[in-house]
Motif scaffolding. Structure first.
Motif, PDB file in Angstrom:
ATOM      1  N   ILE A   1      33.201  32.622  37.123  1.00 25.06           N
ATOM      2  CA  ILE A   1      33.928  32.042  35.984  1.00 25.06           C
ATOM      3  C   ILE A   1      33.654  32.799  34.689  1.00 25.06           C
ATOM      4  N   VAL A   2      32.416  33.105  34.424  1.00 24.27           N
ATOM      5  CA  VAL A   2      32.022  33.655  33.122  1.00 24.27           C
ATOM      6  C   VAL A   2      31.685  35.149  33.213  1.00 24.27           C
ATOM      7  N   GLY A   3      31.598  35.672  34.436  1.00 27.96           N
ATOM      8  CA  GLY A   3      31.030  36.998  34.670  1.00 27.96           C
ATOM      9  C   GLY A   3      31.657  38.129  33.873  1.00 27.96           C
ATOM     10  N   LYS A   4      32.936  38.026  33.560  1.00 26.70           N
ATOM     11  CA  LYS A   4      33.598  39.081  32.784  1.00 26.70           C
ATOM     12  C   LYS A   4      33.063  39.155  31.348  1.00 26.70           C
ATOM     13  N   TYR A   5      32.460  38.074  30.887  1.00 29.17           N
ATOM     14  CA  TYR A   5      32.174  37.946  29.456  1.00 29.17           C
ATOM     15  C   TYR A   5      30.681  38.056  29.120  1.00 29.17           C
ATOM     16  N   GLY A   6      30.005  39.014  29.773  1.00 30.62           N
ATOM     17  CA  GLY A   6      28.578  39.210  29.499  1.00 30.62           C
ATOM     18  C   GLY A   6      28.300  39.487  28.027  1.00 30.62           C
ATOM     19  N   GLY A   7      29.122  40.317  27.404  1.00 29.77           N
ATOM     20  CA  GLY A   7      28.915  40.656  25.987  1.00 29.77           C
ATOM     21  C   GLY A   7      28.989  39.420  25.098  1.00 29.77           C
ATOM     22  N   PRO A   8      30.086  38.633  25.202  1.00 28.80           N
ATOM     23  CA  PRO A   8      30.147  37.402  24.409  1.00 28.80           C
ATOM     24  C   PRO A   8      29.006  36.418  24.716  1.00 28.80           C
ATOM     25  N   VAL A   9      28.530  36.377  25.957  1.00 26.22           N
ATOM     26  CA  VAL A   9      27.401  35.492  26.278  1.00 26.22           C
ATOM     27  C   VAL A   9      26.155  35.972  25.537  1.00 26.22           C
ATOM     28  N   GLN A  10      25.948  37.287  25.512  1.00 25.70           N
ATOM     29  CA  GLN A  10      24.796  37.834  24.776  1.00 25.70           C
ATOM     30  C   GLN A  10      24.896  37.484  23.284  1.00 25.70           C
ATOM     31  N   THR A  11      26.092  37.629  22.729  1.00 26.67           N
ATOM     32  CA  THR A  11      26.301  37.297  21.307  1.00 26.67           C
ATOM     33  C   THR A  11      25.988  35.825  21.057  1.00 26.67           C
ATOM     34  N   ALA A  12      26.463  34.973  21.970  1.00 25.70           N
ATOM     35  CA  ALA A  12      26.226  33.526  21.809  1.00 25.70           C
ATOM     36  C   ALA A  12      24.738  33.206  21.906  1.00 25.70           C
ATOM     37  N   LEU A  13      24.047  33.841  22.857  1.00 28.48           N
ATOM     38  CA  LEU A  13      22.613  33.568  23.023  1.00 28.48           C
ATOM     39  C   LEU A  13      21.851  33.959  21.761  1.00 28.48           C
ATOM     40  N   LYS A  14      22.233  35.075  21.171  1.00 31.68           N
ATOM     41  CA  LYS A  14      21.549  35.504  19.930  1.00 31.68           C
ATOM     42  C   LYS A  14      21.845  34.510  18.807  1.00 31.68           C
ATOM     43  N   LYS A  15      23.105  34.086  18.717  1.00 32.06           N
ATOM     44  CA  LYS A  15      23.482  33.142  17.657  1.00 32.06           C
ATOM     45  C   LYS A  15      22.708  31.834  17.777  1.00 32.06           C
ATOM     46  N   LEU A  16      22.480  31.378  19.004  1.00 35.17           N
ATOM     47  CA  LEU A  16      21.854  30.074  19.218  1.00 35.17           C
ATOM     48  C   LEU A  16      20.335  30.166  19.316  1.00 35.17           C
ATOM     49  N   SER A  17      19.800  31.381  19.232  1.00 32.81           N
ATOM     50  CA  SER A  17      18.369  31.556  19.519  1.00 32.81           C
ATOM     51  C   SER A  17      17.478  30.870  18.483  1.00 32.81           C
ATOM     52  N   GLY A  18      17.991  30.591  17.298  1.00 29.99           N
ATOM     53  CA  GLY A  18      17.175  29.935  16.286  1.00 29.99           C
ATOM     54  C   GLY A  18      17.085  28.426  16.448  1.00 29.99           C
ATOM     55  N   LEU A  19      17.846  27.857  17.360  1.00 32.48           N
ATOM     56  CA  LEU A  19      17.834  26.401  17.534  1.00 32.48           C
ATOM     57  C   LEU A  19      16.653  25.979  18.410  1.00 32.48           C
ATOM     58  N   GLU A  20      16.031  24.887  18.015  1.00 27.29           N
ATOM     59  CA  GLU A  20      14.917  24.361  18.813  1.00 27.29           C
ATOM     60  C   GLU A  20      15.488  23.347  19.814  1.00 27.29           C
ATOM     61  N   ILE A  21      15.893  23.875  20.963  1.00 31.38           N
ATOM     62  CA  ILE A  21      16.676  23.060  21.905  1.00 31.38           C
ATOM     63  C   ILE A  21      15.757  22.305  22.869  1.00 31.38           C
ATOM     64  N   SER A  22      15.942  20.998  22.937  1.00 34.56           N
ATOM     65  CA  SER A  22      15.194  20.180  23.902  1.00 34.56           C
ATOM     66  C   SER A  22      16.074  19.662  25.030  1.00 34.56           C
ATOM     67  N   ARG A  23      17.393  19.763  24.815  1.00 36.32           N
ATOM     68  CA  ARG A  23      18.296  19.238  25.851  1.00 36.32           C
ATOM     69  C   ARG A  23      19.584  20.063  25.818  1.00 36.32           C
ATOM     70  N   ILE A  24      20.006  20.540  26.995  1.00 36.67           N
ATOM     71  CA  ILE A  24      21.283  21.251  27.083  1.00 36.67           C
ATOM     72  C   ILE A  24      22.239  20.391  27.905  1.00 36.67           C
ATOM     73  N   CYS A  25      23.320  19.992  27.248  1.00 35.08           N
ATOM     74  CA  CYS A  25      24.345  19.189  27.913  1.00 35.08           C
ATOM     75  C   CYS A  25      25.558  20.095  28.145  1.00 35.08           C
ATOM     76  N   SER A  26      25.621  20.712  29.316  1.00 37.38           N
ATOM     77  CA  SER A  26      26.753  21.585  29.607  1.00 37.38           C
ATOM     78  C   SER A  26      27.875  20.749  30.227  1.00 37.38           C
ATOM     79  N   THR A  27      28.965  21.427  30.537  1.00 35.75           N
ATOM     80  CA  THR A  27      30.109  20.696  31.091  1.00 35.75           C
ATOM     81  C   THR A  27      30.081  20.578  32.614  1.00 35.75           C
TER      82      THR A  27
END
Ligand code: FEO
Length: 386
Positions: free
Chosen positions: A195-221
């Motif tokens: 599903i997501v495999g084509k979009y490795g670059g955007p996933v990397q960008t998203a991970l960097k953008k979210l890296s400052g959040l102190e996440i205790s719970r991930i609610c995916s779809t």
């Protein structure tokens, strides 16, 4: 179901649908996860697939009774999450849709909804009472309109498809069992690669953008709510999207009358004898997503195809097309395959490998008619991957 006093799970497990997106087999089902934040105002994060309408509405009612939904947050418009927006509007007519500008035409196009939409921008917040929602754009994870929603008071990230997986959510929804990540690992990798495999670059960008959040719970779809396995889940997405690969071989083939299959088995036996990790996939017997999942795991790929109509055997052709579509590159590669009167398959596979910037470590073996072990140098192919 309460994930906390304020966050409720109103998603559903689907064990009826055979093919996700009408193409990917889901032998262990899939879940469509949706969440309520119940505060002075009530927000619903995404909806579910069309077939779940009555059960979905019932689950919402079980959580909030006769209170109205004030906001429907639209993180992602793929219909497995957006199909019930109109149903929510019918039941809760004053509910305001909260989303970004790219989703607005999709909401009209898929759902025919044009009014009462609040368009938010990157980083904007929405107060619900004691809790707040903040929105971050993550384009192409998995569509261009995709965003995630962050609730800082609950340290909860509503991540859309990111960190999702095939296989129904566990009964308790949360990953409370210690080994649950391992139970989902292969289906999560299969989901990512399909599903997501084509979009490795955007996933990397998203991970960097979210890296400052102190996440205790991930609610995916899709799949479990991650609380205990967050480091593993983040590491997996980082590894897959950055193409950090393990040493090993994904050995993939299709076979018409068993000769290319016997060659594949001979190569597998040689690799195993040399202690090289290998996963073998028969494209005539299984959905190509299982092979894709191992392409995203291992640094090497061996592909076998008979020659068919002077080209590739169609299941193998579809597999190679799937690799190209996902921009897969930088694998060690070799090809093999049988033919009846003229062999082209190995040459075609080698050409495709060159297009995809694979390193062809063996010229490949094309053999006529029946498989003869004494004439097929499986050991030489295997040796090329040592
Ligand atoms: Fe689960 Fe891209 O939708």
């Amino acid at each position: 179901m309460k994930l906390s006093e304020k966050i409720r799970y109103v998603g559903l497990n689907d064990t009826t649908t055979k093919l996700f997106e009408h193409q990917w087999t889901i032998p262990y089902g899939v879940s469509y996860n949706s969440y309520l934040i119940v505060d002075e105002k009530i927000a619903l994060i995404d909806t579910a697939a069309a077939a779940c309408r009555e059960e979905f509405l019932e689950k919402i009612k079980d959580e909030i009774g006769t209170r109205p939904i004030d906001f429907l947050v639209v993180n992602h418009m793929e219909p497995d999450h957006s199909a019930l927006q109109q149903a929510i509007r019918e039941k809760y007519p004053d509910c305001e849709i909260v989303t970004n500008a790219k989703a607005v035409p999709m909401i009209e196009g898929f759902q025919g909804i044009k009014d009462n939409i609040k368009v938010i921008k990157e980083g904007e917040t929405l107060a619900l009472g004691e809790t707040t929602l903040q929105f971050f754009m993550v384009p192409m994870v998995h569509w261009p309109e995709t965003m995630v929603t962050w609730c800082p008071e609950e340290k909860t990230l509503f991540s859309g498809d990111a960190f999702g997986t095939f296989k129904v959510a566990p009964e308790c929804v949360i990953d409370s069992k210690s080994d649950i990540f391992n139970e989902y690992e292969s289906e999560m990798r299969r989901y990512y690669s399909s599903i997501v495999g084509k979009y490795g670059g955007p996933v990397q960008t998203a991970l960097k953008k979210l890296s400052g959040l102190e996440i205790s719970r991930i609610c995916s779809t899709h799949g479990p709510v991650w609380e205990n396995s967050i480091p593993q889940v983040l590491e997996m997405y980082d590894r897959l999207s950055a193409s950090r690969l393990e040493k090993g071989v994904c050995l993939v083939y299709g076979s018409m009358y068993g000769n290319t299959a016997k060659a594949a088995e001979a190569i597998r036996a040689q690799l195993t004898a040399m202690n090289i990790p290998v996963q073998i996939h028969d494209l005539c017997e299984e959905d190509l997503s299982f092979a894709l999942a191992d392409v995203f795991k291992y640094d090497s790929l061996i592909v076998g195809s008979p020659t068919y109509n002077a080209g590739l055997f169609p299941p193998v052709s579809a597999f190679m097309e799937a690799l190209k579509a996902r921009g897969v590159k930088n694998r060690k590669f070799a090809a093999f395959g049988s033919y009846s009167w003229a062999g082209t398959s190995v040459k075609i596979l080698n050409n495709l490998a060159a297009e995809m910037q694979f390193e062809t470590v063996h010229d490949g073996i094309s053999f006529a008619q029946g498989f003869a072990p004494e004439k097929f140098a499986a050991d030489q192919i295997a040796q090329s991957f040592a």
